[in-house]
Enzyme design. Structure first.
Site, PDB file in Angstrom:
ATOM      1  N   GLY A 333       0.240  -1.069  -0.013  1.00 54.09           N
ATOM      2  CA  GLY A 333       0.097  -0.015   0.154  1.00 54.09           C
ATOM      3  C   GLY A 333       0.375   1.457  -0.477  1.00 54.09           C
ATOM      4  N   PRO A 334       0.244   2.666  -0.317  1.00 55.08           N
ATOM      5  CA  PRO A 334       0.945   4.029  -0.162  1.00 55.08           C
ATOM      6  C   PRO A 334       1.297   3.844   1.247  1.00 55.08           C
ATOM      7  CG  PRO A 334      -1.749   4.143  -0.409  1.00 55.08           C
ATOM      8  CD  PRO A 334      -0.892   2.483  -0.171  1.00 55.08           C
ATOM      9  N   PRO A 335       2.598   4.660   0.999  1.00 53.56           N
ATOM     10  CA  PRO A 335       3.425   5.232   1.898  1.00 53.56           C
ATOM     11  C   PRO A 335       2.460   6.031   3.501  1.00 53.56           C
ATOM     12  CG  PRO A 335       4.386   5.966   0.313  1.00 53.56           C
ATOM     13  CD  PRO A 335       3.348   5.317   0.179  1.00 53.56           C
ATOM     14  N   GLY A 336       2.598   5.812   5.056  1.00 54.26           N
ATOM     15  CA  GLY A 336       1.385   6.527   5.445  1.00 54.26           C
ATOM     16  C   GLY A 336       0.290   5.350   6.045  1.00 54.26           C
ATOM     17  N   VAL A 337      -0.835   4.122   5.452  1.00 55.48           N
ATOM     18  CA  VAL A 337      -1.405   3.354   5.395  1.00 55.48           C
ATOM     19  C   VAL A 337      -2.015   3.139   6.932  1.00 55.48           C
ATOM     20  CG1 VAL A 337      -2.073   3.912   3.104  1.00 55.48           C
ATOM     21  CG2 VAL A 337      -1.510   2.338   3.967  1.00 55.48           C
ATOM     22  N   GLY A 338      -0.223   2.173   7.410  1.00 58.52           N
ATOM     23  CA  GLY A 338      -0.011   1.649   7.912  1.00 58.52           C
ATOM     24  C   GLY A 338       0.554   0.438   8.233  1.00 58.52           C
ATOM     25  N   LYS A 339       1.013   0.224   7.633  1.00 56.94           N
ATOM     26  CA  LYS A 339       1.489  -1.292   7.080  1.00 56.94           C
ATOM     27  C   LYS A 339       2.565  -1.445   7.919  1.00 56.94           C
ATOM     28  CE  LYS A 339       3.206  -0.144   3.292  1.00 56.94           C
ATOM     29  NZ  LYS A 339       2.616   1.506   3.380  1.00 56.94           N
ATOM     30  N   THR A 340       3.625  -0.499   8.871  1.00 56.20           N
ATOM     31  CA  THR A 340       4.299  -1.282   9.867  1.00 56.20           C
ATOM     32  C   THR A 340       3.610  -1.519  10.536  1.00 56.20           C
ATOM     33  OG1 THR A 340       6.378  -0.030   8.464  1.00 56.20           O
ATOM     34  CG2 THR A 340       6.557  -0.311  10.660  1.00 56.20           C
ATOM     35  N   SER A 679      -3.489   2.288 -18.253  1.00 54.95           N
ATOM     36  CA  SER A 679      -4.639   3.209 -18.501  1.00 54.95           C
ATOM     37  C   SER A 679      -6.017   3.999 -18.560  1.00 54.95           C
ATOM     38  CB  SER A 679      -5.128   2.836 -17.480  1.00 54.95           C
ATOM     39  OG  SER A 679      -4.228   4.392 -16.279  1.00 54.95           O
ATOM     40  N   LYS A 722      -7.976   3.894  -7.237  1.00 56.33           N
ATOM     41  CA  LYS A 722      -8.778   4.440  -8.371  1.00 56.33           C
ATOM     42  C   LYS A 722     -10.470   5.470  -8.426  1.00 56.33           C
ATOM     43  CE  LYS A 722      -6.289   3.450 -12.640  1.00 56.33           C
ATOM     44  NZ  LYS A 722      -6.207   2.398 -13.372  1.00 56.33           N
TER      45      LYS A 722
END
Length: 786
Positions: A333-340, A679, A722
């Site tokens: 996912g993109p940075p800052g979405v809470g993966k870590t 796309s 998107k």
């Protein structure tokens, strides 16, 4: 005694200055704990020495060098003040130097014994000046003799304090005798060790001086165990696999035969320490409660329902079978979405240890598998280093930024991870440093990445991919309200002031001050708001609420004195706090200004983005110009769109050879950002048809899809990101390929409710939906609505 001191504490300097202005007497007491920088009354001994300052020198840095002369012992009865300096009521002890006590035979015998012991102490201790022996003969009386010897003993201050507090001469000399007896025994042992070592300091023995001295000390203390016995006992007490135990025992025997100063001995000892420190058998007990795990995930993360469900499915399986081999998740996912933080929450939900290893920028294969022991400074790889930190063989192991691995002539670290992340191989993972098999099959591996493009195919095949889409604006508002703002308010000292942000203010920050899929920039902006509010609180004059008895209503609440009033920050104050908004969304106009413009949707590593495609038709000779830092794939899509328009010229009401008299310029703004991918094909085609026919496009429609030469619309990726971007940009309708229709069920409920989806198979259907009015002779079959 006369003693020079350097006084630097403001309270001590103030006491000295007050004494100089008054009678010149100062009471000096010791701290109970010398590490305390600002001691209070409880941290001071009650018995000290009354002194007179005979010389005071002021230094430029505010400290004072003072020479103090001890006069008498005194005890603090009570403290009168502690600021700006301590002031106390004291009792001064009188010393009867000619009293009957000092004429007793026992006290006289003690004094002579202590004097002889002190002379021996001065002889053995090289740090004590020899002229002290001459001072003993001029002591004059037994009281001065005892204080003189105690003052020059090199022992902790606490031991001297006991002598200072002794009430009688007999107690004082007995304390001195016990103290000297202990110190003389230590000094005699040191002298004996030095004498033994003096005959061994030749040739190679010089290299092992410290080891021999340690052995001699152990022998004097009666310790029969040597280093090898301790090592063997530690190896026997550690739970090791049979192969590891045999190898350790062999290395210990080899180590005993080596000279301790040999470089190879240090290498072997370090290797043994690593073997004994790894968790070969130790496990942490799993908390296999799905309801508890759900609560932990909900408390730490808002939204991400699909991701939480996938994680809870893994925990449910683990609760049924007891162990789950192949539990390797990849959160993309993109940075800052809470993966870590999700990885940390998984560990907390399972009750396991958590280990995080950052792989970003690693380009050496040895960082994963370790270095051979033949190299200087060799160590195990990061996998086993993390296992040692965890202390258990079944931690949650987070491999952060796995898509940012790099490779060079040192090897490919991504290839080294293949064994780590393969459930069929990692039970016998071999590190180059240990050269032993280590079982990683019980480890719950979680990898994180911003995009799958940076992960090699074989490595991606070993992981289960879980995508974390960007947050919706409503989700960001809830995250800011319940997680980020309370944390920032506490960090900046605003929790007591009751400062709150309105929902409108948070929405304004999200819309105008951030442009991201995650919440990292949102947290930075809220941190700026908190700092500004904290500065405002500090600069504001203190608030003091004074209640008048004659005007107070019965039962009215009393506002606490000095507490600032509560404050609510609305959107109107954001410009003052954060400055002009950097991402103010432009107002979209329809009508003639939308001719030749179409809104497309793009996927980026930071989430979805809306993208306008502009087409201009000018008189010319049939040339086509593409600008906006376009990649090869996007250039091919533009060429396919032009060919489609030429093939449909008659139905579009255009001349068959219209391209010979005009030049076509296709431009995608934000030219500094590289753009590529298929796309945008239908977006370019729609903008081109709009420019050729003079028909404007609808302002509230965004689209994505690949176009073929015959006008077929093919499926593309990133539909979820998107769709979120379309909703964030204020769109009401999204056009997407029919091949992506199945992905609509996976979209968040809010997106499905607020956005109308039109699935298409042909470009003619796209034009029916996108153009503001019908084009002559266009395809009239109604488009499908999802």
């Amino acid at each position: 005694m006369v003693l020079p001191l350097l006084i630097g504490r403001p309270r001590s300097v103030a006491a000295l200055e007050a004494a100089e202005r008054d009678d010149g007497w100062v009471l000096v007491v010791a701290q109970t704990d010398a590490e305390i920088e600002e001691p209070g009354e409880a941290e001071l001994h009650r018995t000290g020495t009354v002194v007179r300052a005979t010389e005071v020198t002021r230094l430029p840095d505010g400290t004072a060098r003072v020479v103090l002369e001890g006069v008498a012992r005194a005890s603090v009865k009570r403290f009168l003040q502690n600021a700006p300096h301590f002031l106390a009521d004291v009792t001064i002890f009188g010393e009867d130097t000619e009293g009957a006590e000092f004429r007793e035979p026992l006290v006289e015998a003690l004094a002579r014994q202590v004097t002889r012991m002190y002379e021996e102490y001065v002889r053995l201790n090289e740090q004590t000046p020899d002229d002290l022996l001459e001072s003993l003969g001029h002591a004059g009386d037994r009281v001065r003799l005892a204080h003189l010897m105690a003052g020059h003993l090199l022992v902790p201050a606490a031991e001297k304090q006991k002598i200072l507090e002794a009430d009688s001469g007999r107690e004082r000399f007995e304390a001195l005798r016990d103290l000297l007896d202990r110190e003389l025994e230590v000094l005699q042992i040191e002298e004996k060790i030095d004498r033994q070592m003096r005959f061994q300091l030749d040739g190679d023995r010089r290299k092992v001086y410290l080891q021999e001295q340690l052995r001699a000390i152990r022998k004097e203390l009666g310790a029969e165990e040597n280093e090898w016995d301790e090592l063997e006992a530690l190896a026997s007490a550690t739970a090791l696999p049979e192969q590891a135990r045999e190898r350790v025992e062999r290395e210990v025997r080899r180590l005993e035969r080596l000279n301790p100063a040999a470089p190879e001995a240090a290498v072997i000892r370090t290797w043994i320490d690593w073997i004994l420190a790894l968790p070969w058998e130790g496990r942490s007990e799993d908390a296999l409660d799905v309801a508890h795990a759900s609560r932990v995930l909900d408390d730490a993360h808002h939204g991400l329902d699909e991701v939480k469900e996938r994680i809870l499915d893994h925990i449910a399986v683990l609760s049924l079978v007891g162990r789950m081999q192949g539990s390797i998740l990849c959160l993309v996912g993109p940075p800052g979405v809470g993966k870590t933080s999700l990885g940390r929450s998984i560990a907390r939900a399972l009750g396991r240890d958590f280990v995080r290893v950052s792989l970003g920028g690693i380009r050496d294969e040895a960082e994963i598998r370790g270095h051979r022991r033949t190299y200087v400074g060799a160590l195990p790889g990061r996998i086993l280093q993390g296992m040692r930190r965890s202390g258990s063989r079944n931690p949650v192991f987070l491999l952060d930024e796995v898509d940012k691995l790099a490779g060079d002539f040192h090897g490919d670290p991504a290839a080294a991870l293949l064994e780590v992340l393969d459930p069929e191989q990692n039970r016998t993972f071999t590190d180059h440093y240990l050269e032993l098999d280590f079982d990683l099959s019980d480890v719950f591996f979680v990898a994180t990445a911003n995009t799958l493009a940076g992960i090699p195919g074989p490595l991606r095949d070993r992981m289960e991919i879980i995508r974390l889409p960007g947050y919706l604006d409503t989700e960001k508002r809830e995250i800011a309200r319940h997680f980020i703002w309370p944390r920032q308010r506490e960090r900046h000292g605003l929790e007591r002031s009751g400062v709150e942000l309105t929902d409108a203010a948070i929405d304004r920050i999200i819309a105008a001050y951030t442009r991201e899929a995650g919440v990292r920039e949102l947290e930075r902006q809220l941190s700026r708001v908190a700092r500004k509010l904290a500065r405002r609180r500090v600069d504001a004059p203190p608030v003091k609420v004074v209640e008048k008895a004659e005007t107070s209503a019965p039962g009215s609440a009393k506002a606490p004195v000095g507490k600032p009033p509560a404050e609510t920050v609305g959107p109107a104050e954001l410009r003052t706090l954060l400055g002009p908004p950097p991402h103010e969304r432009e107002e979209r106009d329809g009508g003639a200004e939308r001719v030749g413009i179409a809104s497309g949707l793009a996927w980026t590593s930071a989430g979805g983005e809306t993208m306008d495609v502009e087409v201009a038709i000018v008189p010319g000779k049939g040339r086509m110009q593409l600008t906006g830092t376009l990649g090869d794939v996007m250039k091919e899509s533009a060429a396919a769109a032009v060919t489609y328009a030429r093939s449909r010229a008659r139905k579009l009401g255009l001349q068959t050879r219209f391209q010979e008299d005009v030049d076509i310029h296709i431009h995608i703004p934000e030219g500094a950002t590289p753009k590529d991918g298929p796309s945008a094909g239908i977006t370019i085609a729609a903008a081109l048809v709009s420019a050729l026919t003079g028909v404007s496009t609808r302002i509230d429609v965004a689209m994505t899809g690949e176009i073929t030469l015959r006008g077929r619309v093919l499926a593309v990726g990133g539909i979820r990101e998107k769709a979120v971007a379309a909703l964030r940009s204020g769109m009401r309708c999204m056009v997407l390929p029919a091949g992506n229709e199945g992905e609509l069920e996976l979209l968040p409920e809010e997106v499905r409710e607020r956005l109308r989806f039109v699935t298409v198979r042909e470009m003619d259907e796209v034009l029916d939906t996108v153009l503001a009015r019908d084009v002559p002779a266009m395809h009239t079959q109604p488009a499908r609505k999802a």
